[in-house]
Design a protein around this motif. Structure first.
Motif: not given
Length: 132
Positions: A26, A29, A33-34, A82-83
């Motif tokens: 991450f 990223k 978003n995280i 992101p995931y």
């Protein structure tokens, strides 16, 4: 016992979300978003797990709305998160050749149904007539 099992499943969902963030790359990223992934896939299920364990309606409703929103989602294009979700039993529908399509997540549907049943049980218990 049903509330404890649902709370355990929600807690495991949240812990798996933490694991996805910890063991994924991450660093590249965007920070927003995280944080959004952390709020949606970790904090809401953890809050739901705590309130389901203690049989409170507010967190149960928040987790129910979360899983209901995750039951059918669009795949393709720019994703905000992101995931992927920590636990997903999704089946794709649509044409994915041009990046369009939908994912029907049966885990999210099953959890939404379980949480709706538990919320119904709490509401029914609140509406029972108690003898004087």
């Amino acid at each position: 016992m049903k509330f404890k099992c649902a709370g355990f499943i929600l807690a495991m969902f949240s812990l798996i979300g933490i694991g996805v963030m910890a063991f994924s790359g991450f660093e590249n990223k965007p920070l927003l978003n995280i944080f959004s992934y952390l709020a949606v896939f970790v904090l809401i299920p953890a809050y739901g797990a705590y309130d389901v364990w203690h049989k409170r309606r507010k967190g149960l409703l928040a987790a129910l709305l979360f899983f209901a929103s995750q039951s059918i989602r669009e795949i393709g294009g720019e994703s905000w998160f992101p995931y992927f979700p920590p636990v997903s039993l999704g089946v794709p529908f649509g044409d994915f050749s041009d990046g369009q399509g939908y994912l029907v997540d049966f885990f999210a549907i099953a959890m939404a149904m379980l949480l709706a049943f538990l919320l119904w049980r709490l509401l029914a218990a609140d509406n029972t007539v108690k003898p004087d």
